[in-house]
Design a protein around this motif. Structure first.
Motif, PDB file in Angstrom:
ATOM      1  N   GLU A 265       0.806  -1.225   0.000  1.00 18.23           N
ATOM      2  CA  GLU A 265       0.000   0.000   0.000  1.00 18.23           C
ATOM      3  C   GLU A 265       0.838   1.274   0.000  1.00 18.23           C
ATOM      4  OE1 GLU A 265      -3.572  -0.055   2.500  1.00 18.23           O
ATOM      5  OE2 GLU A 265      -3.118  -2.146   2.947  1.00 18.23           O
ATOM      6  N   ARG A 267       2.541   4.416  -1.816  1.00 26.04           N
ATOM      7  CA  ARG A 267       2.130   5.216  -2.973  1.00 26.04           C
ATOM      8  C   ARG A 267       3.296   6.134  -3.342  1.00 26.04           C
ATOM      9  NH1 ARG A 267      -3.531   5.637  -3.665  1.00 26.04           N
ATOM     10  NH2 ARG A 267      -3.234   7.708  -4.576  1.00 26.04           N
ATOM     11  N   ALA A 281       5.634  -0.095   4.283  1.00 23.70           N
ATOM     12  CA  ALA A 281       4.204  -0.145   4.001  1.00 23.70           C
ATOM     13  C   ALA A 281       3.536   1.197   4.268  1.00 23.70           C
ATOM     14  CB  ALA A 281       3.550  -1.233   4.844  1.00 23.70           C
ATOM     15  N   LYS A 282       2.604   1.554   3.395  1.00 22.30           N
ATOM     16  CA  LYS A 282       1.745   2.748   3.535  1.00 22.30           C
ATOM     17  C   LYS A 282       2.520   4.062   3.546  1.00 22.30           C
ATOM     18  CE  LYS A 282      -1.946   0.216   5.862  1.00 22.30           C
ATOM     19  NZ  LYS A 282      -2.864   0.141   7.016  1.00 22.30           N
ATOM     20  N   THR A 283       3.743   4.021   3.100  1.00 17.47           N
ATOM     21  CA  THR A 283       4.516   5.259   2.966  1.00 17.47           C
ATOM     22  C   THR A 283       4.154   5.950   1.652  1.00 17.47           C
ATOM     23  OG1 THR A 283       6.371   4.752   4.414  1.00 17.47           O
ATOM     24  CG2 THR A 283       6.878   6.074   2.483  1.00 17.47           C
ATOM     25  N   LYS A 284       4.149   7.291   1.662  1.00 15.59           N
ATOM     26  CA  LYS A 284       3.809   8.084   0.479  1.00 15.59           C
ATOM     27  C   LYS A 284       4.998   8.971   0.112  1.00 15.59           C
ATOM     28  CE  LYS A 284      -1.096   8.223   1.749  1.00 15.59           C
ATOM     29  NZ  LYS A 284      -2.248   9.102   2.093  1.00 15.59           N
ATOM     30  N   ASN A 297       7.686   2.662   7.700  1.00 13.57           N
ATOM     31  CA  ASN A 297       6.259   2.618   7.401  1.00 13.57           C
ATOM     32  C   ASN A 297       5.543   3.934   7.712  1.00 13.57           C
ATOM     33  OD1 ASN A 297       6.635  -0.171   6.855  1.00 13.57           O
ATOM     34  ND2 ASN A 297       6.325  -0.640   9.024  1.00 13.57           N
ATOM     35  N   ASN A 298       4.431   4.177   6.963  1.00 15.28           N
ATOM     36  CA  ASN A 298       3.504   5.272   7.280  1.00 15.28           C
ATOM     37  C   ASN A 298       4.171   6.641   7.287  1.00 15.28           C
ATOM     38  OD1 ASN A 298       0.931   3.690   8.021  1.00 15.28           O
ATOM     39  ND2 ASN A 298       2.498   2.725   9.308  1.00 15.28           N
TER      40      ASN A 298
END
Length: 334
Positions: A265, A267, A281-284, A297-298
Motif C-alpha cells: 500500500e 504510494r 508499508a503505507k509510505t507516500k 512505514n507510514n
C-alpha cells in the motif's frame, strides 16, 4: 535443532531509531533483521528447527508477538527469555539455558550473512568467521593446518589473526556449552567485567571439543546508521532476482532503478527511486529523488532528495535535500 538468538542489547549506536524499535526489529529489505537471520539459518540447516529462543529485554507485547510469528513461520516454537542485565555474550546465551541441549545454533541478532553451504551437523562445533582488516574490535580464532581452531582470542591488542568471529555458532551438544558457561558464572570467571563466550569456547576446546571454522561470502553489520543503510543495499542485491514491489503498492510517473523494495500500500509518484532503496508499508513519496536509503512505514516524503539515509515510521518530511537519520514521529520541512 534449537536456535538461540541473543537480542537484548539497546542498540545505542543506531539511535534515534532504536529509541522506539528494538534494533533486531529494524527492517532490512522489508523484513526485520531478526526475521532475515532466522530465515537465513533455516536455509542452511538440514533438519527441522524445534525451538527458537529469543533472549530479549523489556520490548513489550507487540514485539513478543512478532517473535512468535517469526518462529511459527520457520516451523518452530518461540521461547522468550529475559536478560535483565547485560553481562556479556556468554551470559546472554545462558539466559536460554532451558533449550541448551541437543544440537544448537547460536546467532547474535545484529549479524546477517550470505553463505552457500549446508550445515554439517556431524561436527562437534563450528564457528563462522570472516577475514577482516582490523581484528582488534572482534573475537578472533587461530586455525591449525588441519583446519581445527587452536585458540580463541577476544579483541586482540596484537594482530594474532584476522579471522573474526561473526556471531554464529553451531554445537552438536548444547549441554556441553551450558556446562562450560555454568562454570564461568559459578566461579565468576570474567573478562572485561563480563562473561565472554570466547572463554567458554576455549575451555570446551581444552576439554576435548573440536571446533572447525565456517566461512561466509558476505557478513553484514547493522551497528549504526551507515552500516545499516549499506547492509540494506547489499541485501537488496542478494534478492535482485525477485520481485520486490508489493502488488498493492502504487507507482505513478516513477522511475525505479533496481534493486528496490516497496512495501504494501505504498504510494509513490513523480519520483526517481533507487538504486538500493527500501520503502515501508503505507509510505507516500511524491516529487522526490531517493537512493541508498531505508524508509520505514507510514511516512510521507514530498520534494526531498535523499541518499545514505534512514527515515523512521510516521515521519513527515518536505522540501529538503539531506543525508538524514530520523527516528519515528518527526516532522521536518525545508
Amino acid at each position: 535443532m534449537n536456535i538461540i538468538i541473543p537480542m537484548a542489547g539497546k542498540g545505542k549506536r543506531l539511535r534515534p531509531h532504536t529509541l522506539t524499535t528494538p534494533k533486531p526489529l529494524i527492517p532490512i529489505a522489508g523484513k526485520p533483521i531478526v526475521q532475515r537471520l532466522v530465515e537465513d539459518i533455516a536455509k542452511v540447516t538440514p533438519e527441522p528447527i524445534e525451538n527458537i529462543g529469543f533472549v530479549i529485554g523489556d520490548f513489550g507485547e507487540e514485539v513478543e508477538q512478532q517473535l512468535h510469528e517469526i518462529a511459527k513461520n520457520a516451523g518452530a516454537k518461540a521461547r522468550l527469555f529475559r536478560q535483565e542485565e547485560a553481562m556479556g555474550t556468554a551470559h546472554a546465551v545462558h539466559c536460554a539455558a532451558e533449550i541448551l541441549e541437543g544440537k544448537v545454533t547460536v546467532a547474535f541478532a545484529d549479524t546477517l550473512f550470505k553463505a552457500e553451504f549446508t550445515l554439517d551437523t556431524s561436527q562437534d562445533g563450528i564457528i563462522w568467521v570472516k577475514e577482516v582488516d582490523d581484528p582488534s574490535a572482534f573475537g578472533v580464532v587461530k586455525v591449525e593446518q588441519d583446519g581445527l581452531i587452536s585458540e580463541f582470542i577476544e579483541k586482540p591488542s596484537e594482530p594474532v589473526s584476522k579471522l573474526a568471529i561473526i556471531g554464529i555458532y553451531y554445537f552438536s551438544d548444547g549441554k556441553v556449552l551450558r556446562e562450560a558457561i555454568d562454570d564461568l558464572i559459578e566461579n565468576k570467571i570474567m573478562a572485561g567485567g563480563e562473561y565472554q563466550l570466547t572463554t567458554a569456547l576455549e575451555n570446551m576446546k581444552a576439554a576435548g571439543t573440536q571446533f572447525s571454522t565456517g566461512t561466509v561470502s558476505e557478513w553484514l553489520d547493522c551497528g549504526n546508521k551507515n552500516a545499516t543503510v549499506d547492509s540494506n543495499s547489499r541485501y537488496l542485491s542478494f534478492l535482485s532476482d525477485q520481485s520486490l514491489v508489493d502488488q498493492s503498492a502504487t507507482l505513478e510517473n516513477t522511475v525505479v532503478v533496481p534493486p528496490v523494495y516497496v512495501g504494501a500500500e505504498a504510494r509513490i509518484a513523480n519520483t526517481v527511486l533507487g538504486p538500493n532503496v527500501s520503502v515501508g508499508a503505507k509510505t507516500k513519496i511524491d516529487g522526490s529523488v531517493i537512493k541508498d536509503s531505508l524508509i520505514q512505514n507510514n511516512t510521507v516524503l514530498k520534494n526531498v532528495n535523499l541518499s545514505n539515509s534512514m527515515v523512521g515510521n510516521y515521519v513527515m518530511m518536505e522540501n529538503s535535500w539531506h543525508e538524514v537519520s530520523l527516528g519515528d514521529f518527526i516532522e521536518l520541512k525545508g
